[in-house]
Design a protein around this motif. Structure first.
Motif, short mmCIF file in Angstrom:
data_model
loop_
_atom_site.label_atom_id
_atom_site.label_comp_id
_atom_site.label_asym_id
_atom_site.label_seq_id
_atom_site.Cartn_x
_atom_site.Cartn_y
_atom_site.Cartn_z
N ASP A 67 0.84 -1.22 0.00
CA ASP A 67 0.00 0.00 0.00
C ASP A 67 0.86 1.25 0.00
N ALA A 68 1.91 1.26 0.82
CA ALA A 68 2.81 2.43 0.87
C ALA A 68 3.47 2.64 -0.49
N LEU A 69 3.90 1.57 -1.12
CA LEU A 69 4.53 1.69 -2.44
C LEU A 69 3.51 2.13 -3.49
N SER A 70 2.27 1.67 -3.37
CA SER A 70 1.22 2.03 -4.34
C SER A 70 0.93 3.53 -4.33
N ARG A 71 1.24 4.19 -3.24
CA ARG A 71 1.02 5.65 -3.16
C ARG A 71 2.07 6.43 -3.93
N VAL A 72 3.22 5.80 -4.22
CA VAL A 72 4.30 6.52 -4.89
C VAL A 72 4.69 5.95 -6.25
N MET A 73 4.07 4.82 -6.63
CA MET A 73 4.40 4.21 -7.93
C MET A 73 3.25 3.31 -8.37
N THR A 74 3.23 3.05 -9.66
CA THR A 74 2.28 2.07 -10.19
C THR A 74 2.72 0.70 -9.73
N CYS A 75 1.76 -0.07 -9.25
CA CYS A 75 2.08 -1.38 -8.68
C CYS A 75 0.99 -2.36 -9.09
N ARG A 76 1.20 -3.05 -10.19
CA ARG A 76 0.20 -4.00 -10.66
C ARG A 76 0.35 -5.37 -10.01
N ARG A 77 1.58 -5.72 -9.68
CA ARG A 77 1.83 -6.99 -9.00
C ARG A 77 3.05 -6.81 -8.10
N SER A 78 3.12 -7.62 -7.08
CA SER A 78 4.26 -7.52 -6.17
C SER A 78 4.47 -8.86 -5.47
N ALA A 79 5.67 -9.06 -4.99
CA ALA A 79 6.02 -10.27 -4.25
C ALA A 79 7.14 -9.93 -3.29
N GLU A 80 7.39 -10.83 -2.37
CA GLU A 80 8.40 -10.59 -1.35
C GLU A 80 9.08 -11.90 -0.97
N ASN A 81 10.39 -11.86 -0.84
CA ASN A 81 11.17 -12.96 -0.28
C ASN A 81 11.85 -12.45 0.97
N VAL A 82 11.89 -13.28 2.01
CA VAL A 82 12.63 -12.94 3.22
C VAL A 82 13.53 -14.12 3.58
N ALA A 83 14.61 -13.82 4.26
CA ALA A 83 15.52 -14.86 4.74
C ALA A 83 16.26 -14.34 5.95
N SER A 84 16.80 -15.26 6.70
CA SER A 84 17.61 -14.93 7.86
C SER A 84 18.69 -15.98 7.97
N ASN A 85 19.90 -15.55 8.29
CA ASN A 85 20.95 -16.53 8.52
C ASN A 85 21.97 -15.98 9.49
N LYS A 86 22.80 -16.87 9.99
CA LYS A 86 23.80 -16.48 10.99
C LYS A 86 25.02 -17.39 10.84
N GLY A 87 26.18 -16.79 10.92
CA GLY A 87 27.40 -17.58 10.96
C GLY A 87 28.00 -17.95 9.62
N TYR A 88 27.50 -17.38 8.55
CA TYR A 88 28.04 -17.67 7.23
C TYR A 88 29.01 -16.57 6.82
N PRO A 89 30.10 -16.92 6.13
CA PRO A 89 31.04 -15.89 5.70
C PRO A 89 30.45 -14.97 4.63
#
Length: 189
Positions: free
Chosen positions: A119-141
């Protein structure tokens, strides 16, 4: 799983927590994330965030991780004959805020609040589709490579990376335990 934000259809992928808990598409924890013996549980109201790129507490190390993840995702797209994604600072800021919230323990690893980010992005740009990836890790170089490698091993994450998007933003934040949180948002106009 496809969810709809007010004006933007969204595709949420599997959530991968590298070297730790895994969450399924519905947000159900498949492994316990509570403090392990010898670890302190998070105290509400006490920040566990160390730094996030692009903020007053930003570091060049986190900015370098954001850039590395961006370059690796685009390298994957190019190898498959897909156009590279353009990095948009407005999208990166939304991604960064979500990574900060996860690193601080204000939201669990996952997609909580994704519709609000769209919604926040839709207020400042055209947004017909969107997706999101998240990840978390620890201890990797190389935390960025580990996050992207995990996304590419997951069909749903890979579909987001290879999807019909032209813009992206990546945000990275770390907590005091050294865990690195990644959020990548994709936008198709």
């Amino acid at each position: 799983m496809t969810t709809r934000a007010r004006r933007c259809p969204t595709a949420l992928g599997w959530i991968v927590r590298l070297r730790g808990s895994i969450v399924d598409r519905d947000g159900e924890w498949l492994a316990d994330r509570r403090a392990r013996p010898g670890q302190r549980a998070h105290t509400p109201g006490v920040s566990r965030v160390v730094r996030a790129a692009g903020t007053a507490h930003g570091t060049s190390a986190n900015a370098a991780l954001e850039r590395a993840a961006y370059d690796q995702v685009n390298g994957h797209r190019r190898a498959r004959g897909l156009a590279p994604l353009a990095l948009d600072p407005r999208i990166s800021q939304e991604a960064r805020l979500h990574s900060l919230a996860m690193a601080d323990g204000r939201t669990p690893l996952g997609h909580d609040g994704f519709a609000d980010r769209v919604d926040a992005l839709s207020r400042v740009m055209t947004c017909r589709r969107s997706a999101e990836n998240v990840a978390s890790n620890k201890g990797y170089p190389d935390p960025a490579s580990e996050a992207v490698r995990g996304w590419l091993k997951s069909r749903a994450h890979r579909e987001n990376i290879e999807g019909p998007y032209g813009l992206t933003g990546i945000g990275v934040a770390r907590n005091t335990a050294g865990e690195v949180f990644f959020t990548q948002i994709f936008v198709g106009r």
